[in-house]
Scaffold this motif. Structure first.
Motif, short mmCIF file in Angstrom:
data_model
loop_
_atom_site.label_atom_id
_atom_site.label_comp_id
_atom_site.label_asym_id
_atom_site.label_seq_id
_atom_site.Cartn_x
_atom_site.Cartn_y
_atom_site.Cartn_z
N VAL A 65 15.20 -0.66 -8.71
CA VAL A 65 16.38 -0.87 -7.87
C VAL A 65 16.17 -2.05 -6.92
O VAL A 65 17.07 -2.88 -6.75
N MET A 66 14.98 -2.14 -6.32
CA MET A 66 14.73 -3.25 -5.41
C MET A 66 14.73 -4.58 -6.15
O MET A 66 15.26 -5.58 -5.64
N GLY A 67 14.15 -4.62 -7.34
CA GLY A 67 14.18 -5.84 -8.13
C GLY A 67 15.59 -6.22 -8.53
O GLY A 67 15.99 -7.39 -8.48
N LEU A 68 16.37 -5.22 -8.94
CA LEU A 68 17.76 -5.47 -9.31
C LEU A 68 18.55 -6.01 -8.13
O LEU A 68 19.29 -7.00 -8.27
N LEU A 69 18.37 -5.41 -6.95
CA LEU A 69 19.07 -5.91 -5.77
C LEU A 69 18.66 -7.35 -5.46
O LEU A 69 19.51 -8.18 -5.12
N PHE A 70 17.38 -7.64 -5.58
CA PHE A 70 16.92 -8.99 -5.28
C PHE A 70 17.52 -10.00 -6.25
O PHE A 70 18.07 -11.03 -5.83
N ASP B 34 0.85 -1.18 0.00
CA ASP B 34 0.00 0.00 0.00
C ASP B 34 0.89 1.23 0.00
O ASP B 34 1.42 1.62 1.03
N PHE B 35 1.08 1.83 -1.16
CA PHE B 35 2.00 2.96 -1.29
C PHE B 35 1.43 4.23 -0.68
O PHE B 35 2.16 5.19 -0.47
N LYS C 206 8.39 6.30 -8.08
CA LYS C 206 7.52 5.18 -8.44
C LYS C 206 8.13 4.28 -9.51
O LYS C 206 7.77 3.11 -9.61
N VAL C 207 9.05 4.81 -10.31
CA VAL C 207 9.67 4.01 -11.36
C VAL C 207 10.99 3.40 -10.88
O VAL C 207 11.22 2.21 -11.03
N VAL C 208 11.84 4.23 -10.29
CA VAL C 208 13.19 3.77 -9.94
C VAL C 208 13.19 2.84 -8.73
O VAL C 208 13.92 1.85 -8.72
N ASN C 209 12.38 3.11 -7.72
CA ASN C 209 12.39 2.29 -6.52
C ASN C 209 12.11 0.82 -6.81
O ASN C 209 12.88 -0.04 -6.38
N PRO C 210 11.04 0.46 -7.53
CA PRO C 210 10.84 -0.97 -7.82
C PRO C 210 11.96 -1.56 -8.69
O PRO C 210 12.32 -2.73 -8.50
N LEU D 202 8.16 15.49 -10.52
CA LEU D 202 9.20 14.67 -11.17
C LEU D 202 9.81 13.71 -10.16
O LEU D 202 10.05 12.53 -10.47
N GLY D 203 10.05 14.19 -8.94
CA GLY D 203 10.59 13.32 -7.89
C GLY D 203 9.66 12.17 -7.57
O GLY D 203 10.10 11.03 -7.36
N GLN D 204 8.35 12.44 -7.53
CA GLN D 204 7.38 11.38 -7.24
C GLN D 204 7.34 10.34 -8.36
O GLN D 204 7.27 9.14 -8.11
N ILE D 205 7.40 10.81 -9.60
CA ILE D 205 7.41 9.89 -10.74
C ILE D 205 8.67 9.03 -10.72
O ILE D 205 8.61 7.80 -10.89
N LEU D 206 9.82 9.66 -10.47
CA LEU D 206 11.07 8.90 -10.41
C LEU D 206 11.03 7.87 -9.27
O LEU D 206 11.52 6.75 -9.43
#
Length: 144
Positions: free
Chosen positions: A91-96, A10-11, A85-89, A79-83
């Motif tokens: 980066v987390m997927g890449l780390l996983f 729940d974001f 929502k895009v970058v966070n998943p 722009l920060g909010q859009i980044l």
């Protein structure tokens, strides 16, 4: 599952993100233009006059009439909010998939089971005796 986002997470639980002040946004932009202006000095070049003028103008507006920078501040926040929502998943997927998955595969390959999750038909119990034994039960009476 949240019906709005389509994700398990729940974001919206933290509420809206507070936007920084218009003056602070203006000063950040002025600093960026100042860096752009002075960057050629690093390699012995001449400063960029246009960027210095823009930086100075933004500083003046930030202190004299910060409300004039509100549209810029809203756009920067958006722009920060859009980044986010895009970058966070990503980066987390890449780390996983770069760290956790290979580690799990290597542990399976070498037969490691640190949580002792394998089923053992002969086991009477999965209780693990602690050596040395833990504190005496009477010390656990007033835990809080």
């Amino acid at each position: 599952m949240s019906e709005k986002s389509g994700f398990h997470e729940d974001f919206g639980r933290a509420g809206p993100v507070k936007r920084s002040s218009d003056r602070a946004t203006g000063l950040v932009f002025a600093a960026v233009f100042a860096i752009i202006a002075l960057w050629p000095l690093w390699s012995g070049g001449t400063p960029r006059a246009w960027a210095l003028i823009v930086a100075a103008a933004i500083v003046i507006v930030a202190f004299a009439l910060p409300r004039a920078l509100a549209p810029l501040s809203r756009a920067w926040h958006g722009l920060g909010q859009i980044l986010h929502k895009v970058v966070n998943p990503l980066v987390m997927g890449l780390l996983f998939y770069v760290t956790v998955t290979p580690t799990g595969l290597l542990m399976r390959l070498f037969g490691k089971d640190p949580l002792r999750l394998r089923f053992d038909r002969e086991a009477k119990s999965y209780w693990i005796e602690r050596r040395p034994p833990g504190p005496a039960p009477e010390t656990m009476r007033q835990q809080f």
